[in-house]
Motif scaffolding. Structure first.
Motif, PDB file in Angstrom:
ATOM      1  N   GLY A  44       0.787  -1.230   0.000  1.00  0.00           N
ATOM      2  CA  GLY A  44       0.000   0.000   0.000  1.00  0.00           C
ATOM      3  C   GLY A  44       0.817   1.277   0.000  1.00  0.00           C
ATOM      4  O   GLY A  44       0.299   2.343   0.322  1.00  0.00           O
ATOM      5  N   ASN A  45       2.067   1.200  -0.371  1.00  0.00           N
ATOM      6  CA  ASN A  45       2.960   2.370  -0.366  1.00  0.00           C
ATOM      7  C   ASN A  45       3.043   2.968  -1.776  1.00  0.00           C
ATOM      8  O   ASN A  45       3.946   2.643  -2.550  1.00  0.00           O
ATOM      9  CB  ASN A  45       4.345   1.958   0.137  1.00  0.00           C
ATOM     10  N   ARG A  46       2.093   3.836  -2.093  1.00  0.00           N
ATOM     11  CA  ARG A  46       2.041   4.420  -3.434  1.00  0.00           C
ATOM     12  C   ARG A  46       3.290   5.226  -3.789  1.00  0.00           C
ATOM     13  O   ARG A  46       3.860   5.028  -4.860  1.00  0.00           O
ATOM     14  CB  ARG A  46       0.786   5.272  -3.578  1.00  0.00           C
ATOM     15  N   PRO A  47       3.751   6.155  -2.936  1.00  0.00           N
ATOM     16  CA  PRO A  47       4.955   6.927  -3.306  1.00  0.00           C
ATOM     17  C   PRO A  47       6.174   6.034  -3.544  1.00  0.00           C
ATOM     18  O   PRO A  47       6.941   6.251  -4.484  1.00  0.00           O
ATOM     19  CB  PRO A  47       5.178   7.871  -2.118  1.00  0.00           C
ATOM     20  N   GLY A  48       6.342   5.023  -2.710  1.00  0.00           N
ATOM     21  CA  GLY A  48       7.465   4.107  -2.889  1.00  0.00           C
ATOM     22  C   GLY A  48       7.352   3.345  -4.192  1.00  0.00           C
ATOM     23  O   GLY A  48       8.344   3.160  -4.908  1.00  0.00           O
ATOM     24  N   CYS A  49       6.159   2.909  -4.517  1.00  0.00           N
ATOM     25  CA  CYS A  49       5.916   2.189  -5.764  1.00  0.00           C
ATOM     26  C   CYS A  49       6.240   3.082  -6.957  1.00  0.00           C
ATOM     27  O   CYS A  49       6.928   2.651  -7.890  1.00  0.00           O
ATOM     28  CB  CYS A  49       4.472   1.713  -5.808  1.00  0.00           C
ATOM     29  N   GLU A  50       5.746   4.307  -6.934  1.00  0.00           N
ATOM     30  CA  GLU A  50       6.006   5.243  -8.038  1.00  0.00           C
ATOM     31  C   GLU A  50       7.500   5.469  -8.237  1.00  0.00           C
ATOM     32  O   GLU A  50       7.996   5.445  -9.371  1.00  0.00           O
ATOM     33  CB  GLU A  50       5.313   6.583  -7.773  1.00  0.00           C
TER      34      GLU A  50
END
Length: 98
Positions: A44-50
């Motif tokens: 659920g870590n959107r910034p990390g994924c991006e």
């Protein structure tokens, strides 16, 4: 990675990356970024994924279309599809075929 074991894949790839000759390091690190991007999505870590998707694209691009029996162009298409999904607000990424 194909089985969804993103953390384990990251660990294996990172180990190989650290001992790889210089010309192979960006390729392996790019695959590490792919694995970590999917791990961040799963958690659920959107910034990390991006961030990881952007790094993966940047590191893998020079190795297209194929490198070490990996269809890098296909991996980059998957990374781009994932980027679009994440940008739209979804972290439900189809598993990478690496």
């Amino acid at each position: 990675m194909r089985s969804g074991a993103y953390f384990e894949a990251h660990e294996e790839l990172e180990e190989e990356w650290r001992s790889a000759p210089e010309p192979e390091r960006d390729f392996l690190q790019g695959l590490v970024h792919v694995s970590v991007a999917w791990l961040h999505a799963e958690r659920g870590n959107r910034p990390g994924c991006e961030r990881q998707l952007a790094k993966a694209a940047r590191r893998l691009a020079p190795y297209q279309p194929w490198h070490r029996n990996v269809d890098v162009a296909a991996v980059l298409r998957q990374v781009e599809r994932a980027r679009v999904l994440v940008e739209s607000g979804s972290l439900d990424l189809p598993g990478p075929d690496v």
